[in-house]
Design a protein around this motif. Structure first.
Motif, PDB file in Angstrom:
ATOM      1  N   VAL A 299      33.359  35.820  37.823  1.00 61.84           N
ATOM      2  CA  VAL A 299      33.583  35.191  39.130  1.00 61.84           C
ATOM      3  C   VAL A 299      34.993  35.513  39.632  1.00 61.84           C
ATOM      4  O   VAL A 299      35.888  35.807  38.829  1.00 61.84           O
ATOM      5  CB  VAL A 299      33.402  33.651  39.041  1.00 61.84           C
ATOM      6  CG1 VAL A 299      31.967  33.302  38.718  1.00 61.84           C
ATOM      7  CG2 VAL A 299      34.359  33.056  38.002  1.00 61.84           C
ATOM      8  N   PRO A 300      35.178  35.456  40.959  1.00 61.33           N
ATOM      9  CA  PRO A 300      36.528  35.686  41.492  1.00 61.33           C
ATOM     10  C   PRO A 300      37.507  34.692  40.852  1.00 61.33           C
ATOM     11  O   PRO A 300      37.183  33.523  40.687  1.00 61.33           O
ATOM     12  CB  PRO A 300      36.370  35.390  42.993  1.00 61.33           C
ATOM     13  CG  PRO A 300      34.922  35.590  43.275  1.00 61.33           C
ATOM     14  CD  PRO A 300      34.197  35.210  42.023  1.00 61.33           C
ATOM     15  N   GLY A 301      38.656  35.183  40.452  1.00 56.82           N
ATOM     16  CA  GLY A 301      39.669  34.311  39.858  1.00 56.82           C
ATOM     17  C   GLY A 301      39.639  34.268  38.337  1.00 56.82           C
ATOM     18  O   GLY A 301      40.531  33.710  37.702  1.00 56.82           O
ATOM     19  N   VAL A 302      38.620  34.851  37.731  1.00 53.93           N
ATOM     20  CA  VAL A 302      38.526  34.832  36.265  1.00 53.93           C
ATOM     21  C   VAL A 302      39.590  35.753  35.644  1.00 53.93           C
ATOM     22  O   VAL A 302      39.934  35.635  34.464  1.00 53.93           O
ATOM     23  CB  VAL A 302      37.095  35.209  35.791  1.00 53.93           C
ATOM     24  CG1 VAL A 302      36.820  36.694  35.980  1.00 53.93           C
ATOM     25  CG2 VAL A 302      36.872  34.819  34.338  1.00 53.93           C
ATOM     26  N   GLY A 303      40.105  36.668  36.466  1.00 51.13           N
ATOM     27  CA  GLY A 303      41.191  37.529  35.988  1.00 51.13           C
ATOM     28  C   GLY A 303      40.794  38.970  35.730  1.00 51.13           C
ATOM     29  O   GLY A 303      41.434  39.652  34.920  1.00 51.13           O
ATOM     30  N   LYS A 304      39.793  39.434  36.419  1.00 52.61           N
ATOM     31  CA  LYS A 304      39.309  40.809  36.193  1.00 52.61           C
ATOM     32  C   LYS A 304      40.419  41.841  36.435  1.00 52.61           C
ATOM     33  O   LYS A 304      40.684  42.694  35.601  1.00 52.61           O
ATOM     34  CB  LYS A 304      38.113  41.125  37.106  1.00 52.61           C
ATOM     35  CG  LYS A 304      36.861  40.337  36.784  1.00 52.61           C
ATOM     36  CD  LYS A 304      35.724  40.676  37.721  1.00 52.61           C
ATOM     37  CE  LYS A 304      35.976  40.274  39.167  1.00 52.61           C
ATOM     38  NZ  LYS A 304      36.176  38.829  39.385  1.00 52.61           N
ATOM     39  N   SER A 305      41.049  41.736  37.613  1.00 56.99           N
ATOM     40  CA  SER A 305      42.036  42.773  37.931  1.00 56.99           C
ATOM     41  C   SER A 305      43.248  42.681  37.010  1.00 56.99           C
ATOM     42  O   SER A 305      43.807  43.697  36.615  1.00 56.99           O
ATOM     43  CB  SER A 305      42.445  42.724  39.398  1.00 56.99           C
ATOM     44  OG  SER A 305      42.757  41.432  39.776  1.00 56.99           O
ATOM     45  N   THR A 306      43.631  41.463  36.636  1.00 48.65           N
ATOM     46  CA  THR A 306      44.760  41.305  35.719  1.00 48.65           C
ATOM     47  C   THR A 306      44.442  41.946  34.367  1.00 48.65           C
ATOM     48  O   THR A 306      45.267  42.651  33.783  1.00 48.65           O
ATOM     49  CB  THR A 306      45.075  39.800  35.527  1.00 48.65           C
ATOM     50  OG1 THR A 306      45.179  39.188  36.812  1.00 48.65           O
ATOM     51  CG2 THR A 306      46.370  39.598  34.755  1.00 48.65           C
TER      52      THR A 306
ATOM     53  N   GLU B  97      33.980  47.513  38.378  1.00 47.57           N
ATOM     54  CA  GLU B  97      34.211  46.073  38.456  1.00 47.57           C
ATOM     55  C   GLU B  97      33.269  45.448  39.479  1.00 47.57           C
ATOM     56  O   GLU B  97      32.972  46.046  40.507  1.00 47.57           O
ATOM     57  CB  GLU B  97      35.668  45.873  38.918  1.00 47.57           C
ATOM     58  CG  GLU B  97      36.071  44.431  39.081  1.00 47.57           C
ATOM     59  CD  GLU B  97      37.414  44.271  39.797  1.00 47.57           C
ATOM     60  OE1 GLU B  97      38.043  45.282  40.157  1.00 47.57           O
ATOM     61  OE2 GLU B  97      37.810  43.121  39.999  1.00 47.57           O
TER      62      GLU B  97
ATOM     63  N   LEU C  70      45.666  29.784  27.988  1.00 49.86           N
ATOM     64  CA  LEU C  70      45.765  28.486  28.659  1.00 49.86           C
ATOM     65  C   LEU C  70      45.456  27.302  27.755  1.00 49.86           C
ATOM     66  O   LEU C  70      46.252  26.387  27.618  1.00 49.86           O
ATOM     67  CB  LEU C  70      44.837  28.456  29.880  1.00 49.86           C
ATOM     68  CG  LEU C  70      45.339  29.187  31.121  1.00 49.86           C
ATOM     69  CD1 LEU C  70      44.330  29.049  32.252  1.00 49.86           C
ATOM     70  CD2 LEU C  70      46.709  28.654  31.561  1.00 49.86           C
TER      71      LEU C  70
ATOM     72  N   GLN D 156      47.211  38.335  31.320  1.00 51.55           N
ATOM     73  CA  GLN D 156      48.570  37.998  31.730  1.00 51.55           C
ATOM     74  C   GLN D 156      49.559  38.097  30.574  1.00 51.55           C
ATOM     75  O   GLN D 156      50.647  38.624  30.723  1.00 51.55           O
ATOM     76  CB  GLN D 156      48.571  36.573  32.284  1.00 51.55           C
ATOM     77  CG  GLN D 156      49.686  36.310  33.260  1.00 51.55           C
ATOM     78  CD  GLN D 156      49.491  34.981  33.951  1.00 51.55           C
ATOM     79  OE1 GLN D 156      49.501  33.933  33.309  1.00 51.55           O
ATOM     80  NE2 GLN D 156      49.292  35.022  35.254  1.00 51.55           N
TER      81      GLN D 156
HETATM   82  P1  GDP Z   1      39.931  38.363  39.703  1.00 50.93           P
HETATM   83  O1  GDP Z   1      39.594  37.761  41.015  1.00 50.93           O
HETATM   84  O2  GDP Z   1      38.867  38.112  38.694  1.00 50.93           O
HETATM   85  O3  GDP Z   1      40.282  39.820  39.793  1.00 50.93           O
HETATM   86  O4  GDP Z   1      41.222  37.586  39.144  1.00 50.93           O
HETATM   87  P2  GDP Z   1      42.787  37.976  39.199  1.00 50.93           P
HETATM   88  O5  GDP Z   1      43.086  39.026  38.208  1.00 50.93           O
HETATM   89  O6  GDP Z   1      43.158  38.255  40.613  1.00 50.93           O
HETATM   90  O7  GDP Z   1      43.439  36.639  38.686  1.00 50.93           O
HETATM   91  C1  GDP Z   1      43.250  35.401  39.332  1.00 50.93           C
HETATM   92  C2  GDP Z   1      44.393  34.460  38.984  1.00 50.93           C
HETATM   93  O8  GDP Z   1      44.394  34.173  37.593  1.00 50.93           O
HETATM   94  C3  GDP Z   1      45.763  35.048  39.305  1.00 50.93           C
HETATM   95  O9  GDP Z   1      46.565  34.028  39.829  1.00 50.93           O
HETATM   96  C4  GDP Z   1      46.281  35.502  37.957  1.00 50.93           C
HETATM   97  O10 GDP Z   1      47.685  35.435  37.877  1.00 50.93           O
HETATM   98  C5  GDP Z   1      45.647  34.499  36.995  1.00 50.93           C
HETATM   99  N1  GDP Z   1      45.417  35.095  35.673  1.00 50.93           N
HETATM  100  C6  GDP Z   1      44.837  36.290  35.444  1.00 50.93           C
HETATM  101  N2  GDP Z   1      44.777  36.543  34.134  1.00 50.93           N
HETATM  102  C7  GDP Z   1      45.304  35.476  33.501  1.00 50.93           C
HETATM  103  C8  GDP Z   1      45.519  35.147  32.115  1.00 50.93           C
HETATM  104  O11 GDP Z   1      45.206  35.892  31.194  1.00 50.93           O
HETATM  105  N3  GDP Z   1      46.086  33.925  31.859  1.00 50.93           N
HETATM  106  C9  GDP Z   1      46.433  33.068  32.848  1.00 50.93           C
HETATM  107  N4  GDP Z   1      46.986  31.918  32.488  1.00 50.93           N
HETATM  108  N5  GDP Z   1      46.262  33.366  34.140  1.00 50.93           N
HETATM  109  C10 GDP Z   1      45.702  34.543  34.477  1.00 50.93           C
END
Ligand code: GDP
Length: 321
Positions: free
Chosen positions: A60-67, A156, A207, A243
């Motif tokens: 889901v969006p926000g799960v951290g895919k791009s990170t 992705e 977390l 992260q």
């Molecule tokens: P995406 O929508 O799945 O691509 O998610 P993002 O990579 O944009 O990350 C969404 C939010 O989660 C951002 O604010 C990131 O900083 C945070 N985030 C991503 N990875 C991690 C992680 O491993 N740990 C924590 N605590 N936060 C993370």
């Protein structure tokens, strides 16, 4: 082959990124006039494609895919690992992008380090069309990237509609990212998606330690139930943090183990099955489109008669044919 197609093919095979971008723009073009050149190009690059690891990543969006993709990608390119890829392409399938006009990779701030890396190619989702159409263009994009020497292709997707199935059907390994608050999360993960996953990653493991452990245990139990006894690969649950860059090495090693376990023959078989899936999918879609185009009036008439209870669905179809 026309000289236009030949020139483009040479640029792609030389790994020239501008040529690759141009080639993909051509392959993505919805203009019927571009299709014959696109077909020529495809035929030209096909013999040079297929030599990558294709990994799908969903969540889901926000799960951290791009990170996670950014952290993993940088580790693979800069970490001096054995069996690391030389060049990484990151593509996206985002069926929602046609509605919002945006795209999950459209935002330039995402994966900034990776996107600026000389051995990386990042391409947003093709903007419009049916899922089948978007999938076709992404598949062709994979082939072009492979011909250009990219040996790891990451596709992705967000967990919207059928996009997960589509991505699982165009990659060798399908990875699902989930969050540590498992109780609710597990309810939210549709059974069908769990069945697609070769790896489930409890992400943002930095977390909440206890929640992460619990989520891992519950997911492992669920996967054990879902996996047939004779499956060549038993899906695994891993923990990672993009992260904090933890769990990434183990994640990559597990990916390698997956490819080793499947081996060349099973992988080739899997790709052949995927081609058959798309053959049927695209055929169905195009038949429907043509039928609607050529018999639209009749189709609407039957649809309203079925809606009004005048005729059964089965009879209406029979009459149409
Ligand atoms: P995406 O929508 O799945 O691509 O998610 P993002 O990579 O944009 O990350 C969404 C939010 O989660 C951002 O604010 C990131 O900083 C945070 N985030 C991503 N990875 C991690 C992680 O491993 N740990 C924590 N605590 N936060 C993370």
């Amino acid at each position: 082959m026309s000289s236009d197609a030949q020139q483009m093919q040479q640029g792609v095979l030389a790994g020239d990124r501008r040529a690759l971008s141009k080639a993909i723009t051509l392959l993505e073009s919805q203009n019927p006039a571009h299709r014959s050149l696109a077909r020529e190009l495809l035929e030209g690059i096909l013999p040079f494609s297929g030599k990558s690891k294709r990994i799908g990543i969903s969540g889901v969006p926000g799960v951290g895919k791009s990170t996670l993709i950014e952290a993993l990608g940088m580790l693979l390119l800069e970490g001096n690992l054995s069996q690391a890829p030389q060049k990484i392409a990151v593509l996206a399938v985002d069926p929602s992008s046609s509605r919002t006009g945006g795209s999950i990779l459209g935002d330039k701030t995402r994966m900034q380090q990776l996107a600026n890396h000389s051995q990386v190619f990042v391409r947003p989702s093709p903007a419009a069309g049916s899922l089948g159409g978007v999938a076709r263009r992404t598949l062709e994009c994979i082939l072009a990237c492979e011909a250009a020497g990219f040996d790891l292709i990451i596709v992705e997707t967000v967990g919207v509609g059928q996009s997960e199935t589509a991505v699982a059907q165009m990659t060798d390994l399908f990875m699902l990212l989930t969050l540590p608050n498992a109780g609710d999360e597990l309810q939210g993960i549709k059974r069908g998606i769990m069945e697609l996953a070769d790896l489930v990653v409890v992400h943002k493991a930095d977390l909440e330690f206890t929640a992460t452990q619990r989520a891992s245990a519950e997911l492992t139990a669920a996967l054990t139930l879902l996996t047939p006894h004779d499956a060549p690969w038993r899906p695994r649950v891993l923990q990672a943090s993009g992260q904090k860059a933890t769990g990434l090495l183990e994640l990559w090693q597990t990916c390698l183990e997956y490819f080793d376990t499947l081996g060349t023959a099973k992988l080739a078989q899997k790709r052949q099955n995927q081609q058959q899936f798309w053959f049927e999918n695209l055929l169905r879609e195009q038949l429907w489109e043509r039928f609607s185009l050529e018999q639209g009036v009749l189709l609407e008439l039957q649809r309203s008669r079925v809606g009004a209870g005048e005729i059964s669905a089965f009879l209406a179809v029979e009459e149409l044919f």
